[in-house]
Scaffold this motif. Sequence first.
Motif, PDB file in Angstrom:
ATOM      1  N   VAL A 162       0.840  -1.194   0.000  1.00 15.17           N
ATOM      2  CA  VAL A 162       0.000   0.000   0.000  1.00 15.17           C
ATOM      3  C   VAL A 162       0.877   1.247   0.000  1.00 15.17           C
ATOM      4  CG1 VAL A 162      -1.776   1.280   1.240  1.00 15.17           C
ATOM      5  CG2 VAL A 162      -1.859  -1.215   1.174  1.00 15.17           C
ATOM      6  N   ARG A 163       1.913   1.236   0.835  1.00 10.91           N
ATOM      7  CA  ARG A 163       2.835   2.365   0.887  1.00 10.91           C
ATOM      8  C   ARG A 163       3.545   2.571  -0.454  1.00 10.91           C
ATOM      9  NH1 ARG A 163       5.692   3.718   5.949  1.00 10.91           N
ATOM     10  NH2 ARG A 163       4.660   1.791   6.594  1.00 10.91           N
ATOM     11  N   MET A 164       3.967   1.450  -1.083  1.00 13.54           N
ATOM     12  CA  MET A 164       4.650   1.533  -2.372  1.00 13.54           C
ATOM     13  C   MET A 164       3.716   2.068  -3.452  1.00 13.54           C
ATOM     14  SD  MET A 164       7.756   0.595  -3.686  1.00 13.54           S
ATOM     15  CE  MET A 164       8.349  -0.908  -2.914  1.00 13.54           C
ATOM     16  N   ALA A 165       2.476   1.586  -3.460  1.00 20.36           N
ATOM     17  CA  ALA A 165       1.510   2.047  -4.459  1.00 20.36           C
ATOM     18  C   ALA A 165       1.219   3.534  -4.285  1.00 20.36           C
ATOM     19  CB  ALA A 165       0.225   1.230  -4.341  1.00 20.36           C
ATOM     20  N   ALA A 166       1.108   3.979  -3.033  1.00 20.81           N
ATOM     21  CA  ALA A 166       0.832   5.391  -2.774  1.00 20.81           C
ATOM     22  C   ALA A 166       1.974   6.277  -3.268  1.00 20.81           C
ATOM     23  CB  ALA A 166       0.591   5.606  -1.279  1.00 20.81           C
ATOM     24  N   ARG A 167       3.181   5.784  -3.149  1.00 12.76           N
ATOM     25  CA  ARG A 167       4.339   6.570  -3.582  1.00 12.76           C
ATOM     26  C   ARG A 167       4.286   6.893  -5.063  1.00 12.76           C
ATOM     27  NH1 ARG A 167      10.660   5.296  -2.169  1.00 12.76           N
ATOM     28  NH2 ARG A 167      11.564   7.000  -3.404  1.00 12.76           N
ATOM     29  N   PHE A 168       3.774   5.963  -5.875  1.00 16.49           N
ATOM     30  CA  PHE A 168       3.714   6.166  -7.321  1.00 16.49           C
ATOM     31  C   PHE A 168       2.317   6.569  -7.801  1.00 16.49           C
ATOM     32  CE2 PHE A 168       7.379   3.383  -6.768  1.00 16.49           C
ATOM     33  CZ  PHE A 168       8.326   4.028  -7.551  1.00 16.49           C
ATOM     34  N   GLY A 169       1.384   6.768  -6.866  1.00 15.84           N
ATOM     35  CA  GLY A 169       0.026   7.125  -7.256  1.00 15.84           C
ATOM     36  C   GLY A 169      -0.673   6.023  -8.024  1.00 15.84           C
ATOM     37  N   ALA A 170      -0.343   4.776  -7.692  1.00 12.05           N
ATOM     38  CA  ALA A 170      -0.923   3.639  -8.406  1.00 12.05           C
ATOM     39  C   ALA A 170      -2.365   3.389  -7.967  1.00 12.05           C
ATOM     40  CB  ALA A 170      -0.087   2.384  -8.173  1.00 12.05           C
ATOM     41  N   THR A 171      -3.172   2.927  -8.913  1.00  9.98           N
ATOM     42  CA  THR A 171      -4.538   2.521  -8.603  1.00  9.98           C
ATOM     43  C   THR A 171      -4.514   1.084  -8.092  1.00  9.98           C
ATOM     44  OG1 THR A 171      -5.414   3.941 -10.358  1.00  9.98           O
ATOM     45  CG2 THR A 171      -6.856   2.191  -9.522  1.00  9.98           C
ATOM     46  N   ILE A 172      -5.035   0.861  -6.895  1.00  6.03           N
ATOM     47  CA  ILE A 172      -5.102  -0.490  -6.330  1.00  6.03           C
ATOM     48  C   ILE A 172      -6.444  -1.104  -6.699  1.00  6.03           C
ATOM     49  CG2 ILE A 172      -5.089  -1.877  -4.236  1.00  6.03           C
ATOM     50  CD1 ILE A 172      -3.257   0.138  -2.968  1.00  6.03           C
ATOM     51  N   VAL A 173      -6.415  -2.227  -7.365  1.00  7.98           N
ATOM     52  CA  VAL A 173      -7.636  -2.914  -7.811  1.00  7.98           C
ATOM     53  C   VAL A 173      -7.726  -4.253  -7.081  1.00  7.98           C
ATOM     54  CG1 VAL A 173      -8.885  -3.874  -9.774  1.00  7.98           C
ATOM     55  CG2 VAL A 173      -7.479  -1.817 -10.075  1.00  7.98           C
TER      56      VAL A 173
END
Length: 568
Positions: free
Chosen positions: A534-545
Amino acid sequence: MASCLGVGVSMFGGSVQRNRASLVRERERSCSSIGKGNGRVKSKGEEKKIKLRNDVPEKLEPFWDDGYGTMTLKDYFAAAKEFTRHRDGGPPRWFCPVASGCPLKGSPILLFLPGADGTGCGLIMHHQALGKAFEVRCLHIPVQDRTPFEGLVKLVEETIRSEHAPSPNKPIYLVGDSFGGCLALAVASRNPVIDLVLILSNPATSFGRSQLQPLLPLLGAMPDALHETVLYLLSFVVGEPLKIATVNVDRKLPPMQQLEKMSLNLTSLLPYLSDLVSIIPKDTFLWKLKLLESAAAYANSRLHAVKAEVLVLASGKDNMVPSRDEAQRLRRLLPNCRARYFNENGHALLLEDGIGLMTVIKCTNKYRRSRKHDIVSDYLPPSVGEYNYAFTQVTGLFHFLAGSTMFSTLGDGTIVRGLSGVPNEGPVLLVGYHNLLGIELAPLVERFIREKHVVVRGIAHPELFMGKLDSESPETSMVDWMKVFGAVPVTANNLYKLLSEKAHVLLYPGGAREALHYKGEEYKLFWPNQQEFVRMAARFGATIVPFGAVGEDDMAQTRMQDLASLNG
């Protein structure tokens, strides 16, 4: 920078270059056009200055055309005959196949070292696929040439040294077919500091143990009138007829139509066999036998000095040399050697069905553009041929039986059939429950490629990439196909790289424990308490599906109930 030779040859003849050092890279016009010439080596004063291009492709898209199935053994014979039509008596030289086109930016060079035929056409079925990721050049040894083995070694050695000088951090690939395998090993033994990757197809290092050794002394005394008959008979020994006949047979056809096509292919090949006499006249044939003996002796005496990365491709039905045993011997003797076995193929492996050389290179993680393989940046997406084969021959029956259907949720909460609810542009992180044995993976990956032209990069267990699961039986295993379709080892560094490249990444936080759950644990999550993704995805502004599969965990239970009712 990758280059397409502007001063080279057309596929079947033209002007040639023995040394690339003075070439200015990139064509002035089209990457697919090759300047034609008169078959002689050009002097430096005659070389044309070629302007740099800005439209060299930087990446491949899924479904790229690999050309497999469009070339057959008949094309090899036509190309080889064209080469031998003009007996110029010139020296051995390199040519650049037109079909290879223009490779990706930064692609390494691949040098093809031919078998005893010397034409350099033995890679013809793979030119188009290899040309996407390599600067392909093939060695042609004219029919009347009598350069000794040491002379050929020096020629190839000069080429790799001239290639290495301007790009010392880029690997050089040597693909050696039979005799060419001895040549590749000899060159590698003399150049241990150059980064070489050797791909050896049924190398003739085992020529001294050939099944045909008792017959070789008789060939020199054979009357000229029988030479054509000898070559005709040897042609059936060199290749596996069924594998040769099925190269361009569509596997989706009904069985009877496939058999008819195979039969037609075999009968249509018969007239071409008479061309063997012009490709390998008797005096050339006897010279080649002596050349093979010296090549095998030279290469075997220097195996201890080979430090290069080596991949041996061995056929199980090789009637010329004991290739399977030789692959195992080379694995023991060479420090960085792996082997792949093709149980149903003959000696002419690269001209038979069931072998896509580019696919094998990808399966074994041998493709790289620098000194170290980067599983993220060096990845090449699946071609149309790989897609069709994987989802018809490998997982086709499962797709038919499972009949999976996918749904996604739009931004307004509407549930729709298909994947339109998943963003087309990355970075996207797909996070899901790992069902029983991960059977949902194949239909999920296939649907993303087919519907969205997106390769989902799965984060997989590192054990799958350590080579311990390599099998001696299948040419390509399920693990291999996972690599072809984008799987990478689960590490924080790989996740970081993928998200930074705006990829679609698939992650199972529950891992192997979730996939191999016990009875009574169906659809139960085994996720760690702290979800670092979650932290890694937030860093790149990734959409979590988030996603899940319904029905998969029930399959085993339903099957057990069916068996119990039958036993009852």
